[in-house]
Design a protein around this motif. Structure first.
Motif, PDB file in Angstrom:
ATOM      1  N   GLN A   2      24.852  36.710  16.745  1.00 46.34           N
ATOM      2  CA  GLN A   2      25.220  35.322  16.868  1.00 46.34           C
ATOM      3  C   GLN A   2      26.311  34.975  15.867  1.00 46.34           C
ATOM      4  N   GLY A   3      27.129  33.971  16.226  1.00 48.87           N
ATOM      5  CA  GLY A   3      28.147  33.481  15.306  1.00 48.87           C
ATOM      6  C   GLY A   3      29.392  34.334  15.329  1.00 48.87           C
ATOM      7  N   THR A   4      30.415  33.851  14.647  1.00 46.60           N
ATOM      8  CA  THR A   4      31.683  34.570  14.596  1.00 46.60           C
ATOM      9  C   THR A   4      32.086  34.914  13.172  1.00 46.60           C
ATOM     10  N   ARG A   5      31.173  34.727  12.217  1.00 44.52           N
ATOM     11  CA  ARG A   5      31.499  35.049  10.830  1.00 44.52           C
ATOM     12  C   ARG A   5      31.558  36.558  10.649  1.00 44.52           C
ATOM     13  N   SER A   6      32.402  36.992   9.747  1.00 44.40           N
ATOM     14  CA  SER A   6      32.572  38.427   9.546  1.00 44.40           C
ATOM     15  C   SER A   6      32.718  38.734   8.071  1.00 44.40           C
ATOM     16  N   LEU A 247      21.535  40.058   6.766  1.00 43.91           N
ATOM     17  CA  LEU A 247      20.357  39.247   7.058  1.00 43.91           C
ATOM     18  C   LEU A 247      20.710  37.918   7.707  1.00 43.91           C
ATOM     19  N   THR A 248      21.883  37.398   7.408  1.00 41.79           N
ATOM     20  CA  THR A 248      22.307  36.120   7.989  1.00 41.79           C
ATOM     21  C   THR A 248      23.192  36.322   9.226  1.00 41.79           C
ATOM     22  N   LEU A 270      21.275  50.198   6.983  1.00 50.38           N
ATOM     23  CA  LEU A 270      20.109  50.177   7.869  1.00 50.38           C
ATOM     24  C   LEU A 270      18.838  50.526   7.102  1.00 50.38           C
ATOM     25  N   ALA A 271      18.943  51.457   6.157  1.00 55.14           N
ATOM     26  CA  ALA A 271      17.772  51.821   5.362  1.00 55.14           C
ATOM     27  C   ALA A 271      17.337  50.670   4.462  1.00 55.14           C
ATOM     28  N   LEU A 272      18.280  49.951   3.879  1.00 57.98           N
ATOM     29  CA  LEU A 272      17.953  48.821   3.011  1.00 57.98           C
ATOM     30  C   LEU A 272      17.280  47.683   3.791  1.00 57.98           C
ATOM     31  N   MET A 273      17.619  47.555   5.055  1.00 51.42           N
ATOM     32  CA  MET A 273      17.076  46.460   5.864  1.00 51.42           C
ATOM     33  C   MET A 273      15.702  46.769   6.446  1.00 51.42           C
ATOM     34  N   PHE A 274      15.255  48.006   6.372  1.00 56.52           N
ATOM     35  CA  PHE A 274      13.974  48.386   6.958  1.00 56.52           C
ATOM     36  C   PHE A 274      12.847  47.505   6.390  1.00 56.52           C
ATOM     37  N   PRO A 275      11.915  46.994   7.234  1.00 54.39           N
ATOM     38  CA  PRO A 275      11.684  47.308   8.649  1.00 54.39           C
ATOM     39  C   PRO A 275      12.485  46.431   9.636  1.00 54.39           C
ATOM     40  N   LEU A 276      13.400  45.592   9.115  1.00 53.08           N
ATOM     41  CA  LEU A 276      14.244  44.798  10.024  1.00 53.08           C
ATOM     42  C   LEU A 276      15.298  45.697  10.644  1.00 53.08           C
ATOM     43  N   LYS A 277      15.805  45.299  11.791  1.00 55.83           N
ATOM     44  CA  LYS A 277      16.813  46.064  12.499  1.00 55.83           C
ATOM     45  C   LYS A 277      18.046  45.223  12.729  1.00 55.83           C
TER      46      LYS A 277
END
Length: 279
Positions: A2-6, A247-248, A270-277
Motif C-alpha cells: 500500500q502507498g507510494t512512499r519509498s 513495518l510501515t 526478512l530475517a529481522l522481520m520474522f515472524p512478519l512477512k
C-alpha cells in the motif's frame, strides 16, 4: 503493498530434497562488428547462450527456469579488455506458485578473438578519410567474454553452492585429473533433508567435503551472517530506519554494485522481520 512512499538503501559494495535442480553453463554470444568494439564494450549489447544443462530433461518437482541466462548477467552480456576475477552471487526467482528457486551463478572470463576492421579502399578523398578513421581506432588485441556456471535449487545453501561451483571451475581451468561428469552427477543426485537441524557432510568425488547445516524448522529464516553484514554496512541507526520503513509498508530500493550484497541485504531484512512477512 500500500502507498507510494519509498526508501532507497545503498549497500556498499519435511521430506528429503535434492540440492540442485540443474547445472547450466552459459556464455556470452556477442554481436560484434569490425570498428564497433569500443561501443560494444560500453553498451553491453550481447546475448547469453545456454551451452549445456544437466539434467537435460526437467524434473517434475523443479522445472527448468526459462530465461535464466538473463539473470546470469543483470547488467548485460559484454566483452572486457582484461580478465576480471571470478564472481559469485545468488538470485532468488519466484515461480507462478510462489515457490522460491535459488539460482547460484559463478562467472569467470575466457579469452576470445578480437575481430579486426577491414578497410575498403575507395577512389578519391572519401577513401582516404575512411582509412584514417579505421587506423585511428585503437582496439585491444584480446577480449574476454563472461561464462557462467549456474546451479538452481529449491533449498537455500549459498556457501555449498559457492564451494561446489568453485570446485567445478577449478577442475575445468586447472585441468585436474578428476572427471567433471562424476562431480556433476554426484551433485545432481545429492539428497539432504530440508529440516531437522542436523549437519551432513557430502563429497562430490574430488577430495572435497561439503558441510550442510539444515534448519531446525522450515518456517525459521536462514540468515547465516547476512544480518551481521547488514549492520556492519549500514550501521545500527540506518538498519532501524530500514526496519521501521518495512513495518510501515514503505517501498524499499536496495542499491549496490555487488549482486550478492543485494541478496544478503534482502535476506537480512526478512530475517529481522520474522515472524512478519514483507509482501
Amino acid at each position: 503493498m500500500q502507498g507510494t512512499r519509498s526508501v532507497s538503501v545503498p549497500v556498499s559494495g519435511a521430506v528429503p530434497g535434492r540440492v540442485p535442480a540443474g547445472v547450466i553453463p552459459c556464455r556470452a554470444q556477442p554481436r560484434v562488428y569490425p570498428g564497433l568494439i569500443e561501443d560494444f564494450l560500453c553498451s553491453g549489447d550481447g546475448q547469453g547462450q545456454i551451452l549445456q544443462r544437466f539434467p537435460e530433461k526437467d524434473w517434475e518437482d523443479n522445472p527448468f527456469p526459462q530465461g535464466i541466462e538473463l539473470f546470469c548477467q543483470p547488467s548485460g552480456w559484454q566483452l572486457f579488455p582484461e580478465r576480471n576475477p571470478p564472481t559469485f552471487f545468488v538470485a532468488v526467482l519466484t515461480d507462478i506458485n510462489s515457490e522460491r528457486h535459488y539460482c547460484a551463478c559463478f562467472t569467470f572470463w575466457e579469452a576470445v578473438e578480437s575481430p579486426q576492421p577491414q578497410s575498403h579502399a575507395r577512389n578519391g578523398e572519401g577513401g582516404e578519410e575512411e582509412e584514417e578513421e579505421a587506423s585511428s581506432l585503437v582496439q585491444p588485441a584480446q577480449l574476454f567474454a563472461p561464462k557462467s556456471l549456474v546451479l538452481v535449487s529449491r533449498l537455500d545453501h549459498a556457501e555449498v553452492f559457492r564451494n561446489s561451483l568453485g570446485l567445478i571451475y577449478t577442475i575445468y581451468v586447472d585441468g585436474l585429473s578428476v572427471s567433471l561428469e562424476n562431480v556433476i552427477g554426484n551433485l545432481l543426485t545429492c539428497t539432504i533433508p530440508i529440516t531437522g537441524g542436523a549437519q551432513r557432510t557430502i563429497s562430490l568425488g574430488a577430495g572435497d567435503r561439503q558441510v550442510i547445516q539444515t534448519p531446525i524448522n522450515d518456517s525459521l529464516p536462514v540468515s547465516s551472517c547476512s544480518v551481521a553484514l547488514l549492520f556492519r554496512q549500514l550501521g545500527i541507526t540506518n538498519v532501524l530506519f530500514l526496519f521501521c520503513a518495512a513495518l510501515t509498508e514503505h517501498k524499499i530500493l536496495f542499491l549496490s554494485s555487488s549482486y550478492q550484497r543485494l541478496t544478503d541485504a534482502c535476506r537480512a531484512l526478512l530475517a529481522l522481520m520474522f515472524p512478519l512477512k514483507y509482501r
